[in-house]
Enzyme design. Sequence first.
Site, PDB file in Angstrom:
ATOM      1  N   HIS A 276       0.806  -1.215   0.000  1.00 26.37           N
ATOM      2  CA  HIS A 276       0.000   0.000   0.000  1.00 26.37           C
ATOM      3  C   HIS A 276       0.841   1.269   0.000  1.00 26.37           C
ATOM      4  CE1 HIS A 276      -4.211  -1.189   0.390  1.00 26.37           C
ATOM      5  NE2 HIS A 276      -3.820  -2.206   1.120  1.00 26.37           N
ATOM      6  N   GLU A 342      -4.530  -2.732  13.057  1.00 28.93           N
ATOM      7  CA  GLU A 342      -5.661  -2.547  12.141  1.00 28.93           C
ATOM      8  C   GLU A 342      -6.146  -3.911  11.651  1.00 28.93           C
ATOM      9  OE1 GLU A 342      -6.616  -0.290   7.891  1.00 28.93           O
ATOM     10  OE2 GLU A 342      -4.556  -0.803   8.428  1.00 28.93           O
ATOM     11  N   HIS A 343      -5.219  -4.726  11.149  1.00 31.08           N
ATOM     12  CA  HIS A 343      -5.518  -6.095  10.719  1.00 31.08           C
ATOM     13  C   HIS A 343      -4.665  -7.047  11.549  1.00 31.08           C
ATOM     14  CE1 HIS A 343      -5.651  -3.501   7.016  1.00 31.08           C
ATOM     15  NE2 HIS A 343      -6.837  -4.064   6.884  1.00 31.08           N
TER      16      HIS A 343
END
EC number: 1.1.1.23
Length: 445
Positions: A276, A342-343
């Site tokens: 990302h 977050e994950h």
Amino acid sequence: MNMMAKFQMSRIDLRNRVLSAAQLRSALPRGGVDVDAVVPKVRPIVDAVAQRGAQAALEYGESFDGIRPETVRVPRELLSQALENLDADVRAALQVSIDRARAVHADQRRTDTTTTLAPGATVTERWVPVERVGLYVPGGNAVYPSSVVMNVVPAQTAGVDSMVIASPPQGQFGGRPHPTILAAAALLGVDEVWAVGGAQAVALLAYGGTDTDGAELAPVDMITGPGNIYVTAAKRICRSQVGIDAEAGPTEIAILADHTADPVHVAADLISQAEHDEMAASVLVTDSETLAEATDRELANQLATTKHVERVTAALSGKQSAIVLVDDIDAGVRTVNAYAAEHLEIQTVDAPGVAGRIRSAGAIFVGAWSPVSLGDYCAGSNHVLPTAGCARHSSGLSVQTFLRGIHVVEYDEAALKDVSGHVITLSKAEDLPAHGEAVRRRFER
């Protein structure tokens, strides 16, 4: 790619150390961005757009990116055209993503509840959707039609009547957002898309304005969606004017794994999120030094064929990424709870049992066959999630994000009289006697 054969993520060794949650948070890797540092640069942009509307937003867009669309609002026919021209496989995949997201989010819709405290005394909690929402979809390193899905579906499910998508104009597409973004909007039934990006987009959503053709650009009540540091700063500045979902930072993945995990899977998943952004965080927490070493070797192998190798390597080599060694899975659970990723992937023996012990994560992906990439696109879950440790106190985007709970209080005369003495007593205790008088005078004859 021989240099990749020696690639190694940094190590943080927490073995034989007993640390509190606060100490763990200090010891663990975290990059993030300094939003405070850019607020002074963004505030003049927000102020200018608040005062001059679309004209200022277009001027800033042109000065930053060299692109100035003819109008802010994208003509509806271009949305329909983009959908017609969308690759059939991409359309089918988007439809699966939409259908699964709708199924999951439909089960989140809250129902009104009424509590009867006494005869004639009720309090109802009524759930009402936000009236108008602005959904920001970023440009940058990638095209994000999946973000259109993840923002629009919960808003629609909540019953939001009016929504607008804002996405940066692209020079190669005639000053309009990427056609895949337009197609995703059309597929979801959203017909209002603005060709504006960055901090100026957030400000225009918050304050509204008049388009170059004289059409109204109505302000919104709430803004959701991720963006770069300037978008985040603008959301912070505008939150006194509108509601926001969160201040999203760079994406992050943590993997809690033991000796049973496949290093091929672990490496692939770390790379997938590093793709990302150079600031993306990839963290492996494991009690197996063998897995740590095997993951390093597999990272080197996979980096040799990774498309965005420079970006991925920068992310994996950054201070925000590391392999964290712990004594056992119990210590690993404490570590990932402190990190609040977050994950979070769980690749261990009894992964469901371990997942049940997690208290802080934006989303948890259980077992070898539930990679984060699934959640990014087609799991049905939402991929707009809290970053930078905010999962300790915040949730991801959901139907609830777009709902407001309103208490409806209804008492009859007898019910009020029954509790009036307590109201008067408490008003005196707080030295607010007029509160009690407002009740007492109702029973004067």
